[in-house]
Design a protein around this motif. Structure first.
Motif, PDB file in Angstrom:
ATOM      1  N   ALA A 136       5.246   9.183   2.872  1.00  0.00           N
ATOM      2  CA  ALA A 136       3.961   9.621   3.408  1.00  0.00           C
ATOM      3  C   ALA A 136       2.886   8.554   3.212  1.00  0.00           C
ATOM      4  O   ALA A 136       2.112   8.253   4.134  1.00  0.00           O
ATOM      5  CB  ALA A 136       3.539  10.924   2.742  1.00  0.00           C
ATOM      6  N   SER A 137       2.845   7.960   2.027  1.00  0.00           N
ATOM      7  CA  SER A 137       1.841   6.933   1.748  1.00  0.00           C
ATOM      8  C   SER A 137       2.014   5.730   2.659  1.00  0.00           C
ATOM      9  O   SER A 137       1.031   5.169   3.175  1.00  0.00           O
ATOM     10  CB  SER A 137       1.931   6.498   0.281  1.00  0.00           C
ATOM     11  N   THR A 138       3.272   5.317   2.874  1.00  0.00           N
ATOM     12  CA  THR A 138       3.534   4.173   3.746  1.00  0.00           C
ATOM     13  C   THR A 138       3.162   4.482   5.186  1.00  0.00           C
ATOM     14  O   THR A 138       2.584   3.646   5.888  1.00  0.00           O
ATOM     15  CB  THR A 138       5.024   3.775   3.669  1.00  0.00           C
ATOM     16  N   PHE A 139       3.462   5.687   5.638  1.00  0.00           N
ATOM     17  CA  PHE A 139       3.131   6.096   7.000  1.00  0.00           C
ATOM     18  C   PHE A 139       1.628   6.029   7.230  1.00  0.00           C
ATOM     19  O   PHE A 139       1.155   5.455   8.223  1.00  0.00           O
ATOM     20  CB  PHE A 139       3.643   7.512   7.262  1.00  0.00           C
ATOM     21  N   TYR A 140       0.860   6.607   6.316  1.00  0.00           N
ATOM     22  CA  TYR A 140      -0.589   6.609   6.474  1.00  0.00           C
ATOM     23  C   TYR A 140      -1.168   5.200   6.362  1.00  0.00           C
ATOM     24  O   TYR A 140      -2.140   4.856   7.057  1.00  0.00           O
ATOM     25  CB  TYR A 140      -1.238   7.521   5.442  1.00  0.00           C
ATOM     26  N   ALA A 141      -0.602   4.376   5.486  1.00  0.00           N
ATOM     27  CA  ALA A 141      -1.100   3.004   5.346  1.00  0.00           C
ATOM     28  C   ALA A 141      -0.885   2.210   6.637  1.00  0.00           C
ATOM     29  O   ALA A 141      -1.799   1.519   7.112  1.00  0.00           O
ATOM     30  CB  ALA A 141      -0.397   2.315   4.177  1.00  0.00           C
ATOM     31  N   LEU A 142       0.305   2.316   7.216  1.00  0.00           N
ATOM     32  CA  LEU A 142       0.612   1.575   8.447  1.00  0.00           C
ATOM     33  C   LEU A 142      -0.238   2.043   9.615  1.00  0.00           C
ATOM     34  O   LEU A 142      -0.881   1.240  10.302  1.00  0.00           O
ATOM     35  CB  LEU A 142       2.096   1.726   8.778  1.00  0.00           C
ATOM     36  N   THR A 143      -0.242   3.347   9.855  1.00  0.00           N
ATOM     37  CA  THR A 143      -0.971   3.863  11.017  1.00  0.00           C
ATOM     38  C   THR A 143      -2.479   3.760  10.815  1.00  0.00           C
ATOM     39  O   THR A 143      -3.233   3.507  11.765  1.00  0.00           O
ATOM     40  CB  THR A 143      -0.574   5.320  11.301  1.00  0.00           C
ATOM     41  N   GLY A 144      -2.936   3.940   9.578  1.00  0.00           N
ATOM     42  CA  GLY A 144      -4.368   3.836   9.304  1.00  0.00           C
ATOM     43  C   GLY A 144      -4.876   2.410   9.464  1.00  0.00           C
ATOM     44  O   GLY A 144      -5.969   2.186  10.021  1.00  0.00           O
ATOM     45  N   PHE A 145      -4.104   1.440   8.993  1.00  0.00           N
ATOM     46  CA  PHE A 145      -4.499   0.036   9.135  1.00  0.00           C
ATOM     47  C   PHE A 145      -4.548  -0.353  10.608  1.00  0.00           C
ATOM     48  O   PHE A 145      -5.470  -1.047  11.050  1.00  0.00           O
ATOM     49  CB  PHE A 145      -3.504  -0.846   8.377  1.00  0.00           C
ATOM     50  N   HIS A 146      -3.575   0.126  11.371  1.00  0.00           N
ATOM     51  CA  HIS A 146      -3.598  -0.145  12.809  1.00  0.00           C
ATOM     52  C   HIS A 146      -4.769   0.581  13.472  1.00  0.00           C
ATOM     53  O   HIS A 146      -5.446   0.031  14.351  1.00  0.00           O
ATOM     54  CB  HIS A 146      -2.288   0.284  13.463  1.00  0.00           C
ATOM     55  N   GLY A 147      -5.035   1.825  13.065  1.00  0.00           N
ATOM     56  CA  GLY A 147      -6.157   2.569  13.624  1.00  0.00           C
ATOM     57  C   GLY A 147      -7.484   1.865  13.382  1.00  0.00           C
ATOM     58  O   GLY A 147      -8.384   1.886  14.238  1.00  0.00           O
ATOM     59  N   LEU A 148      -7.610   1.221  12.216  1.00  0.00           N
ATOM     60  CA  LEU A 148      -8.814   0.438  11.933  1.00  0.00           C
ATOM     61  C   LEU A 148      -8.949  -0.698  12.942  1.00  0.00           C
ATOM     62  O   LEU A 148     -10.059  -0.973  13.439  1.00  0.00           O
ATOM     63  CB  LEU A 148      -8.740  -0.121  10.509  1.00  0.00           C
ATOM     64  N   HIS A 149      -7.843  -1.348  13.263  1.00  0.00           N
ATOM     65  CA  HIS A 149      -7.874  -2.427  14.254  1.00  0.00           C
ATOM     66  C   HIS A 149      -8.278  -1.908  15.638  1.00  0.00           C
ATOM     67  O   HIS A 149      -9.030  -2.556  16.359  1.00  0.00           O
ATOM     68  CB  HIS A 149      -6.509  -3.116  14.333  1.00  0.00           C
ATOM     69  N   VAL A 150      -7.768  -0.733  15.996  1.00  0.00           N
ATOM     70  CA  VAL A 150      -8.135  -0.152  17.292  1.00  0.00           C
ATOM     71  C   VAL A 150      -9.629   0.169  17.322  1.00  0.00           C
ATOM     72  O   VAL A 150     -10.321  -0.087  18.322  1.00  0.00           O
ATOM     73  CB  VAL A 150      -7.308   1.112  17.587  1.00  0.00           C
ATOM     74  N   THR A 151     -10.142   0.723  16.229  1.00  0.00           N
ATOM     75  CA  THR A 151     -11.563   1.042  16.144  1.00  0.00           C
ATOM     76  C   THR A 151     -12.416  -0.209  16.338  1.00  0.00           C
ATOM     77  O   THR A 151     -13.385  -0.216  17.112  1.00  0.00           O
ATOM     78  CB  THR A 151     -11.893   1.690  14.790  1.00  0.00           C
ATOM     79  N   LEU A 152     -12.060  -1.286  15.644  1.00  0.00           N
ATOM     80  CA  LEU A 152     -12.791  -2.547  15.796  1.00  0.00           C
ATOM     81  C   LEU A 152     -12.671  -3.067  17.230  1.00  0.00           C
ATOM     82  O   LEU A 152     -13.634  -3.616  17.781  1.00  0.00           O
ATOM     83  CB  LEU A 152     -12.263  -3.584  14.806  1.00  0.00           C
ATOM     84  N   GLY A 153     -11.491  -2.881  17.834  1.00  0.00           N
ATOM     85  CA  GLY A 153     -11.297  -3.317  19.206  1.00  0.00           C
ATOM     86  C   GLY A 153     -12.193  -2.575  20.179  1.00  0.00           C
ATOM     87  O   GLY A 153     -12.783  -3.172  21.082  1.00  0.00           O
TER      88      GLY A 153
END
Length: 202
Positions: A136-153
């Motif tokens: 669960a922690s790895t899933f949230y870390a991966l998708t959350g880090f990518h979501g941050l990139h999308v937000t900045l985009g």
């Protein structure tokens, strides 16, 4: 004679580029590409950690969960379509068609926002929380880090949209702002395709 003329034209183009950028060759896109390679290595570290965890530390039965594919698949289509709409915006900018360029930019930003909304819906419907286990922690870390990139985009796209107004910095003569944002967006989309394959399909 032909080679001499070609050489003279290339030299003139380089001189013009250097003059436009304070006597230096414009390497801004190269600098951005270098940054994205470094950023990609961060994602590669996340991917390697997740795959290693999956290979050598299997969790007890019942401690991992089947992930639904419908919403992530829709999100994948949203990002893939957004890459196309961003490309269309860039083509219109180079042709001097500022109205269509701005419309395609807004559509791209809307698709990115829809992706983020879909990701939030997924977070609220997942059968596990951030601290339930290592999966669960790895899933949230991966998708959350990518979501941050999308937000900045999305923020970058909206900034470029503002700068494509009459008198703005982004024009067909100086398209760097849009080109940089587009390169970043394609990078984010590519990372998601890899992430989708690793998290949802493996």
């Amino acid at each position: 004679m032909t080679s001499l003329a070609t050489s003279s034209s290339a030299t003139a183009a380089e001189a013009t580029a250097a003059e436009d950028h304070g006597g230096h060759v414009d390497l801004r896109l190269f600098g951005l590409a270098t940054f994205l390679v470094a950023d990609g290595m961060t994602f590669a570290g996340f991917f390697a950690a997740y795959l290693t965890f999956r290979a050598v530390n299997p969790l007890p039965a019942g401690s991992t969960y089947e992930l639904e594919l419908l919403l992530p698949s829709i999100n994948t289509m949203l990002l893939l379509v957004s890459s196309y709409t961003f490309h269309r915006s860039g083509r219109n900018l180079l042709l001097g068609r500022m109205g269509p360029c701005r419309n395609w930019l807004l559509l791209t930003a809307a698709l990115g926002a829809a992706f983020l909304a879909g990701q939030m819906v997924e977070y609220f419907t997942l059968p596990f929380g951030l601290t339930d286990n290592l999966f669960a922690s790895t899933f949230y870390a991966l998708t959350g880090f990518h979501g941050l990139h999308v937000t900045l985009g999305v923020i970058c796209i909206l900034l470029v949209w503002v700068q494509t107004r009459n008198g703005g910095r982004v024009t067909s003569a100086d398209p760097f702002g849009l080109e940089a944002a587009e390169l970043y967006w394609h990078f984010v989309d590519g990372i998601w395709v890899v992430l989708y394959g690793i998290l949802y399909l493996l």
